[in-house]
Design a protein around this motif. Structure first.
Motif, PDB file in Angstrom:
ATOM      1  N   UNK A 118       0.842  -1.198   0.000  1.00 64.57           N
ATOM      2  CA  UNK A 118       0.000   0.000   0.000  1.00 64.57           C
ATOM      3  C   UNK A 118       0.879   1.250   0.000  1.00 64.57           C
ATOM      4  N   UNK A 119       1.904   1.236   0.825  1.00 65.85           N
ATOM      5  CA  UNK A 119       2.799   2.400   0.940  1.00 65.85           C
ATOM      6  C   UNK A 119       3.487   2.692  -0.388  1.00 65.85           C
ATOM      7  N   UNK A 120       3.959   1.631  -1.043  1.00 63.77           N
ATOM      8  CA  UNK A 120       4.633   1.818  -2.325  1.00 63.77           C
ATOM      9  C   UNK A 120       3.694   2.409  -3.376  1.00 63.77           C
ATOM     10  N   UNK A 121       2.392   2.179  -3.188  1.00 58.88           N
ATOM     11  CA  UNK A 121       1.413   2.738  -4.130  1.00 58.88           C
ATOM     12  C   UNK A 121       0.918   4.104  -3.675  1.00 58.88           C
ATOM     13  N   UNK A 122       1.566   4.669  -2.636  1.00 58.04           N
ATOM     14  CA  UNK A 122       1.151   5.984  -2.161  1.00 58.04           C
ATOM     15  C   UNK A 122      -0.094   5.962  -1.306  1.00 58.04           C
ATOM     16  N   UNK A 123      -0.383   4.821  -0.703  1.00 57.20           N
ATOM     17  CA  UNK A 123      -1.579   4.682   0.117  1.00 57.20           C
ATOM     18  C   UNK A 123      -1.211   4.137   1.491  1.00 57.20           C
ATOM     19  N   UNK A 124      -2.161   4.213   2.407  1.00 58.90           N
ATOM     20  CA  UNK A 124      -1.977   3.689   3.757  1.00 58.90           C
ATOM     21  C   UNK A 124      -2.917   2.512   3.985  1.00 58.90           C
ATOM     22  N   UNK A 125      -2.368   1.372   4.448  1.00 61.47           N
ATOM     23  CA  UNK A 125      -3.219   0.322   5.017  1.00 61.47           C
ATOM     24  C   UNK A 125      -2.976   0.374   6.519  1.00 61.47           C
ATOM     25  N   UNK A 126      -3.969   0.839   7.292  1.00 57.38           N
ATOM     26  CA  UNK A 126      -3.674   1.259   8.665  1.00 57.38           C
ATOM     27  C   UNK A 126      -3.600   0.153   9.707  1.00 57.38           C
ATOM     28  N   UNK A 127      -3.977  -1.075   9.371  1.00 58.76           N
ATOM     29  CA  UNK A 127      -3.920  -2.133  10.384  1.00 58.76           C
ATOM     30  C   UNK A 127      -2.477  -2.300  10.836  1.00 58.76           C
ATOM     31  N   UNK A 128      -2.239  -2.233  12.142  1.00 54.42           N
ATOM     32  CA  UNK A 128      -0.876  -2.277  12.660  1.00 54.42           C
ATOM     33  C   UNK A 128      -0.887  -2.887  14.050  1.00 54.42           C
ATOM     34  N   UNK A 129      -0.060  -3.905  14.234  1.00 55.00           N
ATOM     35  CA  UNK A 129       0.005  -4.556  15.551  1.00 55.00           C
ATOM     36  C   UNK A 129       1.381  -5.167  15.736  1.00 55.00           C
ATOM     37  N   UNK A 130       1.667  -5.576  16.959  1.00 57.12           N
ATOM     38  CA  UNK A 130       3.022  -6.006  17.309  1.00 57.12           C
ATOM     39  C   UNK A 130       3.534  -7.125  16.398  1.00 57.12           C
ATOM     40  N   UNK A 131       2.668  -8.056  16.017  1.00 58.28           N
ATOM     41  CA  UNK A 131       3.114  -9.227  15.253  1.00 58.28           C
ATOM     42  C   UNK A 131       3.165  -8.970  13.754  1.00 58.28           C
ATOM     43  N   UNK A 132       3.102  -7.704  13.318  1.00 64.78           N
ATOM     44  CA  UNK A 132       2.885  -7.441  11.888  1.00 64.78           C
ATOM     45  C   UNK A 132       3.970  -8.001  10.977  1.00 64.78           C
TER      46      UNK A 132
ATOM     47  N   UNK B 251      -8.466  -8.719  14.025  1.00 63.60           N
ATOM     48  CA  UNK B 251      -7.381  -8.085  14.767  1.00 63.60           C
ATOM     49  C   UNK B 251      -7.649  -6.602  15.012  1.00 63.60           C
ATOM     50  N   UNK B 252      -7.078  -6.092  16.096  1.00 66.31           N
ATOM     51  CA  UNK B 252      -7.270  -4.686  16.454  1.00 66.31           C
ATOM     52  C   UNK B 252      -6.006  -3.886  16.213  1.00 66.31           C
ATOM     53  N   UNK B 253      -5.260  -3.628  17.288  1.00 62.71           N
ATOM     54  CA  UNK B 253      -3.994  -2.916  17.146  1.00 62.71           C
ATOM     55  C   UNK B 253      -4.093  -1.463  17.524  1.00 62.71           C
ATOM     56  N   UNK B 254      -3.161  -0.681  16.961  1.00 68.43           N
ATOM     57  CA  UNK B 254      -2.945   0.670  17.472  1.00 68.43           C
ATOM     58  C   UNK B 254      -3.700   1.762  16.713  1.00 68.43           C
ATOM     59  N   UNK B 255      -4.419   1.427  15.668  1.00 71.56           N
ATOM     60  CA  UNK B 255      -5.061   2.484  14.880  1.00 71.56           C
ATOM     61  C   UNK B 255      -6.581   2.339  14.832  1.00 71.56           C
TER      62      UNK B 255
END
Lengths: 475, 475
Positions: free
Chosen positions: A125-139, A152-156
C-alpha cells in the motif's frame, strides 16, 4: 473410513509432495502456538498454493472425515490455530497463498491472499502511495487471513476500526469445499445477508478465508505524537474527550500507560528513559495523523495540551519535536510487553469496557487484586481510546513468577467478573480460540451461545472446521 | 391450528385492545408501501410498547402459525415491510418502542429503541453536544430499527459509513421469541460470532431489532460545501482522489449531479437556480466537516479547488461563503428526486460499482440505453464518493411516462447486467425486500444464495419472519 495413507496420498496429489509435511521435524513449528501454551498433533501440515487447491484439500478432508485447523502466521494468543482435539486433523497453512492480487488506486482498495504477511500488505500500500492502517506487534509475521479470521485490532482502531471495518470483500472456502467469491470492492452493497462479517472473527470455525479486498487511505503527510502526564485514568478519559472534540478524526492514537509500565521499560531497556523528570501516575500517548502538514499537526497537539494543562486535566506534557521523536514515544509504548516478559511470567488480560467505565473498572479491580493477592504488580496499559486495556498482572516483587501463575484461574475469574460488572468484553482483540472458549459460558447469555451454535451447525454441520475452538464444550 | 379469533385475543391480551388494529381504516396505512407499488393483507397490525411485549407477540405467532412482517416508519423503497405473501400474517409495527434509553457522553454512544424516528435520534445527540451522522431523505419519518434492518446509507457514508458501521450493539427478538441482549457499547469485542452484523441488513427476515447502541461523534465546528463543474464522471473521480489526499477524513460529502438533474430542478423549482452561468456536463458537491473552524474549512476547500482548476480537472468552482450558502448547495442536490417526481414516473436504480469504475459504467451504459430506448433521459446523480449512483431513467421528452414504464424490466436488465460487468451491486443502499429478491438469482452465485438459505433455515426454521423477502423463490 479410508486409511490415513489414502488420505495423505490424495492431499499430496493436490498440493505436491513437497507441500505436504508429515515428519515431526517439519511439522513441529506448526503444532505449537506462539505463547507455547499448547502443542497438538496432526496427520500432516498441508500447504496449498491457491484457492482451488485449498478447496480441493477441504473436499478431501470431508471425504475422509479429517478435521481442519486453518493457520496463518501462527502468532495468535489464544491457541486458535493449534490442533488440540482428539481425532484426525490436519493443519491447513495458508502461507503459500501470498500474492497481492490487485491495487485499485482510485477505489482505494487492495486485494490480497490470506497468507500475505501484514507488513507486506502495508508495504504494498505504501509503495502505491496509500496507507493500510492495520498495525500490531506481530505485523512482521502475522498474515492478513489470520488478522481477518480473528478480527485483529492494534494501534489504529480509534480512527480506522478493527480488521472488520477495514475489509470490503472476502473469498472463502466453505466447510464443504466450495468457493464463495465475495471479493467486492464496494462501499455500499445491500443485496443480502452479511456473510463477510460472519466469517470475519469466526477464527476458522465457519469457513477458510483465502483472500480479501481491504480499504486503503490517503497517506497522511504527518504523524505527530505527544506524551501527557495525568493523575488518574479518569483524567485520561477527560483528556480523550477534549482531544476528540478538537482534533476529530485526526486523532489516530490514544494509549494509556501506568507509571509502573514505564519503570519496567527503563529497568530492562536502560536506553529508554522514563520520559518525565518526576514519576507520574499515568501517561497518555496521543497521536495525530494530518493530511496538511507536520506544523499543522504539532500546532493542534499543542493547542489540545495547553487547554488541558489550563483546565488541570494534564499535569505535564511533551510534544514530539519531529517525526523521529514521535517514533521514540511509540517505541516506549511498544516496549512495555517486552519489558514485562523480561520481568518474568505474568498473567495477561485483553479486556474492553465502555470508555466511560475504564476508570471505574480500574478503581474497582485494583483493590480486589491487592486484597486477594497482596503485592501483585499491575501492568496497566492499552488502547484507552477503544476502551481496551491490557490489564496484566505480574508477581509481587521478588516473588516466584511460576508460583504466582498458579493463581491464574482465580485472577482471571476476578478480572472477568469485574469486566462483566462494567458491561465489558473478556476478549477485546485476541479472540476466544481454545483459551477462552469455555469462559464465555459465564459471561454470555444462553440465547447468544444458542445462536452461535445454530450458525456453526448451519455452515459446518459435520464439524470439520477447527473443532474445539470458539464454542464452549457442549454440556 | 387454532382460530384467528383466538390468536387475536392473545395478541390483545399482550399489547392491549387499542394497540391491536383490525379495521381496514386503521390498518390501511401499514399495508401499502411508501412508493405505492405493493398493497398486502394482514390479520392485524400489532403495536407492542416494549421488547417484552414484542417477544410475547412473536411467541404467540409461533404457537398459531402466523407470520410476522416487522415494520418501522414504512419508508422502505423495495417493499420489504409490506405483507404480500399468501397465508396468515401480521404487521408488527415497532413505532411505540420509541424511547432514547441512554446517552453516554464519554463513550460517545447512544442507546435507543427501534421505533425512534431517525431525526429524533439526531436531535437527541445534538442536544447532548454530539453528532449522530446517519442522514437520509426520509429521516423525518424513518426509524432507527428500519435503518439498521436495511443497513441504510445516505449522505455521510464517505466518512462515517453505513448504518452498519455506526452500530455497536443490538437487542433482537429472535424468530422463536427469545430476547438477545447484545446492547454493547464496545469498540472492541472478539468473543464469538458477529451476530450484530448478521441481523443488520437482514430486513427483518432473521430477527426483529428492538433497540440499538450507536456511535456518536464530536460535533464538527463547521460544515462547508463547494460546487465544482467537471466535464465528465472521469474528471469527478480524479477530483475525488485529490480531495481525499488533501482533506483526508475531513471530506464528508462528494455528490455527483448531471447537467440534466439541475435543469430539472430549475424547471420545477424556479427559485433554485442553475448554479453556474453556463451549462456544465457534470457538477460535484463537496462537503468538509471541520473540528477547527469555518475559516479553516473554507481555506482547505479553496486550496483543493485551486489545485484542481490549475490541473484542468475542474472547469469552474463555487465555494460557499457561509453556512447558509452551504445549505443552499445541499438543497439543490436534495431537490433532484422531487424534481424528478414532478417530471413524471421514472425508473429508479440504486447501484454501486467500485469508484474506479464509475466512469466506465456510465460511458458503457448510457449508449446502450439510447440504442434500445432512444430519447430516454438519464437522471444521473448520487454518492460518488461511495461508488453509489441513483442512475435513473426518465421517459423521452414529451413521451408518456406510463407507457415508458412498460420497459422497466428491460431497462433494469440492461442496467443490472452493466453493473455486473463492473463488479457492482444492484442494490447499494435500498436492500432487496420484495422488489429485487428474485433478481439476485442472476447476479449472485449459487454458493452465495445457498449460504443465505442455510442461515435463514438456521435462525428462522419455521419461516415466521417476513416471508417472501430477501431470499429468491425456491426453484
Amino acid at each position: 473410513m479410508m486409511s490415513d495413507a489414502e488420505f495423505l496420498s490424495e492431499c499430496a496429489a493436490i498440493v505436491g509432495d513437497s507441500h505436504l509435511l508429515c515428519q515431526d521435524i517439519d511439522t513441529a513449528p506448526y503444532l505449537t502456538d506462539w505463547r507455547r501454551r499448547y502443542t497438538g498433533r496432526a496427520l500432516a501440515v498441508v500447504l496449498p498454493t491457491d484457492t482451488a487447491q485449498t478447496a480441493a484439500v477441504v473436499r478431501a478432508c470431508n471425504r475422509h472425515g479429517v478435521a481442519i485447523v486453518p493457520q496463518g502466521g501462527n502468532t495468535g494468543l489464544v491457541g486458535g490455530a493449534t490442533p488440540c482435539e482428539p481425532g484426525r486433523q490436519i493443519v491447513l497453512s495458508l502461507r503459500r497463498l501470498n500474492r497481492i492480487r490487485d491495487i485499485d488506486l482510485d477505489n482505494h482498495t487492495l486485494t490480497a491472499e490470506a497468507g500475505c504477511i501484514l507488513q507486506h500488505v502495508q508495504n504494498a500500500a505504501h509503495d502505491a502511495g496509500r496507507l493500510f492502517p492495520l498495525s500490531l506487534a506481530a505485523e512482521g509475521s502475522c498474515t492478513l487471513g489470520g488478522n481477518l479470521a480473528t478480527n485483529a485490532g492494534g494501534t489504529a482502531v480509534l480512527r480506522y476500526g478493527n480488521a472488520r471495518e477495514l475489509c470490503l470483500g472476502l473469498e472463502v472456502v466453505t466447510a464443504q469445499g466450495e468457493v464463495w467469491d465475495g471479493l467486492r470492492g464496494l462501499r455500499k452493497d445491500n443485496t443480502g445477508y452479511d456473510l463477510r462479517d460472519l466469517f470475519i472473527g469466526s477464527e476458522g470455525t465457519l469457513g477458510i478465508i483465502t483472500a480479501a479486498t481491504v480499504k486503503l487511505f490517503p497517506q497522511p503527510r504527518a504523524r505527530m505524537t505527544a506524551l501527557a502526564a495525568v493523575s488518574s485514568p479518569r483524567a485520561a478519559v477527560t483528556l480523550l474527550g477534549m482531544a476528540q472534540e478538537q482534533a476529530g478524526p485526526l486523532l489516530t492514537g490514544f494509549e494509556l500507560m501506568s507509571d509502573f509500565c514505564l519503570r519496567l521499560v527503563q529497568s530492562h531497556f536502560p536506553a529508554l528513559r522514563y520520559p518525565f523528570a518526576t514519576p507520574q501516575p499515568y501517561m497518555v500517548l496521543l497521536e495525530l495523523s494530518d493530511n496538511e502538514s507536520e506544523a499543522h499537526a504539532r500546532g493542534l497537539l499543542e493547542s489540545i495540551l495547553e487547554a488541558s494543562l489550563e483546565r488541570g486535566v494534564v499535569d505535564d506534557a511533551l510534544v514530539a519535536e519531529n517525526m523521529r521523536q514521535s517514533h521514540a514515544f511509540w517505541h516506549l509504548r511498544e516496549s512495555i510487553p517486552l519489558a514485562q516478559a523480561q520481568e518474568g511470567l505474568n498473567i495477561k488480560h485483553d479486556i474492553a469496557v465502555p470508555v466511560s467505565r475504564i476508570a471505574a473498572f480500574i478503581e474497582a479491580t485494583d483493590p480486589l487484586i491487592q486484597r486477594d493477592f497482596p503485592g501483585a504488580r499491575m501492568v496497566t496499559f492499552g488502547h484507552l481510546g477503544d476502551g481496551n486495556l491490557h490489564y496484566n498482572v505480574q508477581a509481587p516483587e521478588g516473588g516466584d513468577p511460576k508460583h504466582f501463575l498458579q493463581h491464574e484461574a482465580a485472577i482471571n475469574r476476578l478480572v472477568f467478573d469485574s469486566v462483566l460488572a462494567q458491561q465489558g468484553s473478556i476478549s477485546a482483540e485476541h479472540g476466544l480460540g481454545r483459551l477462552k472458549r469455555n469462559a464465555i459460558e459465564r459471561y454470555k447469555s444462553q440465547v447468544e451461545i444458542g445462536l452461535m451454535r445454530a450458525l456453526k451447525a448451519s455452515l459446518d454441520p459435520n464439524g470439520v472446521l477447527n473443532p474445539g475452538k470458539v464454542l464452549p464444550d457442549a454440556r
